[in-house]
Design an enzyme around this catalytic site. Structure first.
Site, short mmCIF file in Angstrom:
data_model
loop_
_atom_site.label_atom_id
_atom_site.label_comp_id
_atom_site.label_asym_id
_atom_site.label_seq_id
_atom_site.Cartn_x
_atom_site.Cartn_y
_atom_site.Cartn_z
CG HIS A 68 -2.23 -1.03 1.58
ND1 HIS A 68 -3.39 0.00 0.52
CD2 HIS A 68 -2.28 -1.77 1.40
CE1 HIS A 68 -3.94 -2.03 0.27
NE2 HIS A 68 -3.05 -2.45 0.74
N GLY B 67 -7.74 -14.59 -7.34
CA GLY B 67 -8.07 -14.02 -5.82
C GLY B 67 -7.20 -14.81 -4.76
CG LEU C 64 -0.30 -14.89 -5.83
CD1 LEU C 64 0.50 -16.68 -5.35
CD2 LEU C 64 1.27 -14.46 -4.69
CB SER C 65 -0.49 -9.21 -9.24
OG SER C 65 -1.32 -8.28 -9.78
CB SER D 76 -5.55 -7.96 -12.29
OG SER D 76 -5.19 -7.62 -11.07
CG ASP E 48 0.20 -5.34 -7.92
OD1 ASP E 48 1.14 -5.69 -7.71
OD2 ASP E 48 -1.31 -6.18 -7.77
#
Length: 387
Positions: free
Chosen positions: A37, A128, A131-132, A134, A178
């Protein structure tokens, strides 16, 4: 495994579209060694690409339409390039289609002029799990389209494309970490990223020569970045920066925290304290790796988890249990990784103790009545590439 997935996605492309793909491209998922973050606060991060990848078989069409399919869904999404906009798409296909839209939005491609494409995806990056998955999709598709449409973009520009797709098309308010990790990854190295300047350099990890590995503990508690908890944390950071009169929390130092405690309410202060101290932990980790090697970073990983648990409050009981069990079973250090509210923890473990840690974690989860976690080793690996 990679060879199997390459063959599978090639066959599925031909079966779905009745023609051969022009090529296959891939991009890895990522684990974050430390720096959580901090990216959207213009801070420092230290992620790495993992040896689990998303593969994209892509071919050009003779019209202005795009079709996207995957071996993990029966759905094939189809839309005209000119009709792409965030409200027109939902579900998993928003990630690859968002990349196409972002290439147009950022002025890299004229979606009225480029040929359409067919895309088929396959992946062994868990969904989910923090571990990215996307960013792996975004990286593979962006890398493929850059070549096929002859756009000539560098990897950092492609990372910006992925971030724009995720932020403005999918609606997840993530930073650029990411996508940078997925595109810039290197074998046996992490990627040190200054998220303000978007400068990046490889940091050697030297895990094998130190007889270490990174164990992922997927708690099976799924998280979603587009949901409220992530947005709330980002809003708290922005509110804290505004109250302190700075452009972003990157401009707040450890010495400023005393004043921040006086200015901010307790919750916002703790959010700010996490970001400020986490930035310092990233810098300390980079220095420790260079000076003393990976065995010297355990306490920094442990401190990062405590900060995410207590100050940023993004952990969950399953993640805390995974971290605590790994630490007590011989891990050098452990922390949750990813956006939080579920997902995975990572543990830096001597190779000879991997099975011991895995058995201990399984037992602890069973004792607490949690679903059995999935544990596996990951190797820091190369970023996006043509297969």
């Amino acid at each position: 495994m990679s060879e199997d997935l390459r063959d599978l996605v090639r066959r599925e492309f031909e079966a779905a579209y009745g023609t051969e793909a022009a090529g296959i491209w891939s991009s890895p998922g990522r684990a974050n060694l430390i720096g959580e973050h901090t990216d959207y606060n213009e801070g420092f991060v230290l992620p790495f690409g993992i040896d689990r990848r998303t593969f994209a078989a892509v071919g050009l069409r003779d019209d202005a339409r795009i079709r996207v399919g995957s071996t993990f869904s029966d759905e094939i999404a189809e839309i005209a390039l000119a009709e792409l906009h965030p409200d027109a798409v939902s579900g998993w296909s928003a990630y690859p289609l968002g990349v196409v839209w972002a290439l147009g939005r950022l002025g890299h491609a004229d979606l009225q002029a480029v040929p359409g494409v067919d895309i088929m995806l396959e992946s062994d990056v868990p969904v989910g799990a923090g571990l990215s998955s996307s960013a792996a999709i975004e990286g593979a598709v962006a890398f493929a389209l850059d070549e096929l449409w002859r756009l000539g973009l560098d990897r950092v520009e492609l990372a910006r494309v992925g971030r724009t797709a995720e932020n403005d098309f999918v609606g997840a308010p993530t930073g650029i970490m990411d996508q940078m990790a997925s595109l810039l990854g290197r074998d046996d190295a992490a990627v040190f990223i200054d998220c303000r300047t978007e400068e990046a350099r490889a940091i050697d990890l030297r895990l094998a020569e130190n007889d270490l590995t990174i164990l992922v503990i997927d708690t099976q508690v799924e998280h979603q970045h587009a949901s409220g908890g992530y947005r709330e944390r980002r809003a708290s950071c922005e509110a804290g920066a505004a109250a302190l009169g700075v452009a972003s929390l990157r401009d707040v130092t450890l010495a400023d925290l005393e004043r921040a405690r006086e200015v901010l309410d307790d919750v916002t202060f703790r959010r700010v304290r996490h970001v400020v101290t986490e930035n310092q932990r990233v810098l300390d980790t980079v220095a420790a790796l260079a000076e003393d090697g990976p065995r010297a970073i355990g306490e920094l990983l442990d401190a990062s988890h405590r900060s995410m648990r207590d100050d940023f409050e993004i952990s969950v009981p399953e993640l805390d249990l995974a971290v605590e069990t790994a630490q007590s079973s011989g891990a050098i250090g452990a922390r949750m990784t990813g956006g939080g509210f579920g997902g995975s923890a990572i543990a830096l473990v001597p190779r000879g103790l991997v099975s011991h840690v895995q058995v201990a974690v399984d037992g602890a989860f069973a004792e607490h009545g949690y679903a059995q976690p999935v544990t596996f080793m990951v190797t820091p690996s190369e970023g996006a590439r043509r297969e």
